[in-house]
Design an enzyme around this catalytic site. Structure first.
Site, mmCIF file in Angstrom:
data_model
loop_
_atom_site.group_PDB
_atom_site.id
_atom_site.type_symbol
_atom_site.label_atom_id
_atom_site.label_comp_id
_atom_site.label_asym_id
_atom_site.label_seq_id
_atom_site.Cartn_x
_atom_site.Cartn_y
_atom_site.Cartn_z
ATOM 1 N N GLU A 172 0.798 -1.229 0.000
ATOM 2 C CA GLU A 172 0.000 0.000 0.000
ATOM 3 C C GLU A 172 0.831 1.280 0.000
ATOM 4 O OE1 GLU A 172 -2.905 -0.095 3.138
ATOM 5 O OE2 GLU A 172 -3.966 -1.789 2.268
ATOM 6 N N GLU A 356 -5.230 -8.913 0.727
ATOM 7 C CA GLU A 356 -5.905 -8.556 1.982
ATOM 8 C C GLU A 356 -7.383 -8.320 1.703
ATOM 9 O OE1 GLU A 356 -4.334 -5.293 4.343
ATOM 10 O OE2 GLU A 356 -2.275 -5.987 4.063
HETATM 11 C C1 GBH Z 1 -4.544 -2.404 5.520
HETATM 12 O O1 GBH Z 1 -4.726 -1.060 5.141
HETATM 13 C C2 GBH Z 1 -3.134 -2.643 6.017
HETATM 14 O O2 GBH Z 1 -2.319 -3.152 4.967
HETATM 15 C C3 GBH Z 1 -3.064 -3.557 7.208
HETATM 16 O O3 GBH Z 1 -1.792 -3.508 7.781
HETATM 17 C C4 GBH Z 1 -4.140 -3.173 8.198
HETATM 18 O O4 GBH Z 1 -4.058 -3.869 9.400
HETATM 19 C C5 GBH Z 1 -5.472 -3.418 7.543
HETATM 20 O O5 GBH Z 1 -5.579 -2.692 6.368
HETATM 21 C C6 GBH Z 1 -6.667 -3.025 8.413
HETATM 22 O O6 GBH Z 1 -6.690 -1.640 8.609
HETATM 23 O O7 GBH Z 1 -6.008 6.526 10.441
HETATM 24 O O8 GBH Z 1 -8.179 7.429 9.957
HETATM 25 O O9 GBH Z 1 -6.279 8.094 8.596
HETATM 26 C C7 GBH Z 1 -6.036 -0.719 4.700
HETATM 27 C C8 GBH Z 1 -6.133 0.722 4.230
HETATM 28 C C9 GBH Z 1 -5.494 2.923 4.855
HETATM 29 C C10 GBH Z 1 -7.147 1.815 6.122
HETATM 30 C C11 GBH Z 1 -5.249 3.878 5.999
HETATM 31 C C12 GBH Z 1 -6.954 2.810 7.277
HETATM 32 C C13 GBH Z 1 -6.107 4.986 7.892
HETATM 33 C C14 GBH Z 1 -7.321 5.743 8.298
HETATM 34 N N1 GBH Z 1 -5.951 1.649 5.349
HETATM 35 N N2 GBH Z 1 -6.448 4.086 6.779
HETATM 36 S S1 GBH Z 1 -6.921 7.044 9.396
#
Ligand code: GBH
Length: 449
Positions: A172, A356
């Site tokens: 990502e 994922e």
């Molecule tokens: C994935 O990201 C990751 O690859 C993994 O490590 C993680 O555990 C999993 O999803 C579940 O979250 O903090 O409010 O700004 C998924 C995409 C992008 C979702 C960043 C959460 C942060 C939101 N992620 N986003 S915020």
């Protein structure tokens, strides 16, 4: 249009690979063991207020010490593959220079443990735990990090040259760039859009250089990058806004990788979704960069969680109910749409894997009965099977996550595992969804209801 599943089980192709996923910082713990260096997530988690419950990478799910019994549990559940990540600071503690043999040995044992049990290794090289010394020198905002990553990647390719693994270069790049560099919710919390855009280009280039290194080493197995992709739905009259958001969320990554060009709509102070100086961005892109980024891969890894909506003023909308994660609007058909769209839009698309897919438990304390997760996985697998039946070349699927773990800024308060972890005792208990998933793997098919 609502799709109705047929009455028969939806089958997956013969040889389809079924697994679950984790990442190093989220599960390993043992953050000072065996010569591991400091990562940006160690630094970030140590700062008050960054992580909801103040937790750190220690002990997380203690997998650095418990990996053997975790692999045994995967066998018990009938899983066929495990996606994990290598912690760069274990292998090259300072980010460049000296290699730590003890770090390599750990991952060699883990991979051999998988192979001994008949499990396929899917290895992510970078899942957000950048060595702190590289961040002190600018991190992904500076070009030097590209070469440091390629060197580290080559060390791992060499160490596991004989293994038929699925390699994923970077997890990502969007999240690191937009949440860690443009934003401040993730490490290294820079808060500068230009740094974020530089991090986009440098991560994609690092991916390209790692693929080059992989070919040079002549390793077995296959290689690609993992992108979190998200269908964008525009409200009536919001077609232009939706197209711009799609450019920023999806095409900013897909187009350079699969077409060798950055999309016009993604970046620009007038027409771009990301309000920045496009000329400054283009100045980072040196001759040869786009050719390196778009060198053919063996696969593209899609991480799918949900969709986004937007109105004509560019305001994000809630178009589907959120999961217990506020950012996640659940819509299984969006997975089908994304897989079909990739297949339709990109002539040079390699085979796809889903690296994922998942949701958190509603109960932060944890639960063994998790009907919401079973429902989520079932509906998404139905949509994946639907796409396969229509000609999408999908080869592997990894549920996120194998275990409850350290969920970044949410700490230990959000549980994504198909296996429950008691954080007092580190005891593992498969949730109902894991038992159900076990049946899917065995049948190589998902039930219609
Ligand atoms: C994935 O990201 C990751 O690859 C993994 O490590 C993680 O555990 C999993 O999803 C579940 O979250 O903090 O409010 O700004 C998924 C995409 C992008 C979702 C960043 C959460 C942060 C939101 N992620 N986003 S915020």
């Amino acid at each position: 249009t609502t799709w109705t599943a047929p009455a028969e089980p939806l089958r997956f192709p013969e040889g389809f690979v079924w697994g679950s996923a984790t990442s190093a910082f989220q599960v390993e713990g043992s953050t000072t063991a065996d010569g591991r260096g400091v990562s940006i997530w160690d630094t970030f988690a140590a700062q008050p207020g960054r992580i909801d419950d103040g937790s750190t990478g220690d002990p997380a799910a203690d997998q650095y010490r418990r990996w053997e019994s975790d692999l045994d549990l995967m066998v018990d559940l009938g899983l066929q593959a495990y996606r994990f990540s290598v912690a760069w600071p274990r292998v090259v503690p300072a980010g460049s220079g000296e290699v730590n043999q003890k770090g390599i040995d750990h991952y060699r044992r883990l991979v051999d443990g998988l192979l001994d049990r008949g499990l396929h290794p899917a290895i992510t090289l970078y899942h957000w735990d950048l060595p702190q010394p590289l961040q002190d020198a600018g991190g992904w905002a500076v070009r030097d990090t590209v070469d440091r990553f390629a060197e580290y990647a080559a060390v791992m390719f060499e160490a596991l040259r004989d293994v038929d693994a699925t390699w994923l270069t970077i997890n990502e790049p969007k999240t690191t760039a937009m949440v860690g560099y443009a934003g401040t919710e993730h490490a290294p919390a820079i808060g500068d859009l230009d740094a974020g855009l530089a991090a986009v280009h440098h991560q994609l280039l690092a991916h390209g250089k790692a693929v080059e290194a992989f070919r040079a080493v002549g390793g077995q197995g296959s290689i690609g990058i993992a992108l979190n992709l998200m269908p964008v739905y525009g409200a009536p009259g919001a077609e232009a806004a939706a197209s711009r958001l799609d450019a920023a969320e999806n095409r900013l990554y897909l187009d350079p990788l699969l077409r060798g060009e950055y999309p016009d709509e993604a970046i620009g102070s007038a027409a771009g979704q990301l309000n920045a100086d496009r000329a400054a961005f283009d100045a980072l892109v040196l001759p040869g960069d786009l050719a390196a980024i778009s060198a053919p891969c063996d696969l593209l890894a899609v991480q799918y969680y949900g969709v986004a909506g937007i109105d004509k003023n560019g305001t994000w909308l809630e178009v589907f109910p959120p999961s217990p994660a506020s950012w996640q609007q659940v819509h299984a058909e969006g997975l089908y749409e994304m897989l079909v769209r990739l297949t339709d839009d990109y002539a040079d698309l390699p085979p796809l894997i889903i690296s994922e897919n998942g949701i958190p438990d509603p109960d932060a304390q944890g639960q063994i009965e998790d009907p919401q997760r079973e429902e989520f996985l079932r509906t998404h697998l139905q949509q994946a099977a639907r796409a396969v039946a229509e000609g999408v070349d999908l080869r592997q699927y990894y549920a996120w996550s194998f275990l409850d773990n350290f969920e970044w800024a949410r700490g230990m308060t959000q549980r994504w595992g198909i296996v429950h972890v008691d954080y007092e005792t580190q005891r593992r208990t498969p949730k109902a969804s894991a038992q159900w998933y076990s049946g899917v793997v065995k049948a190589n098919a998902v039930a219609p209801v």
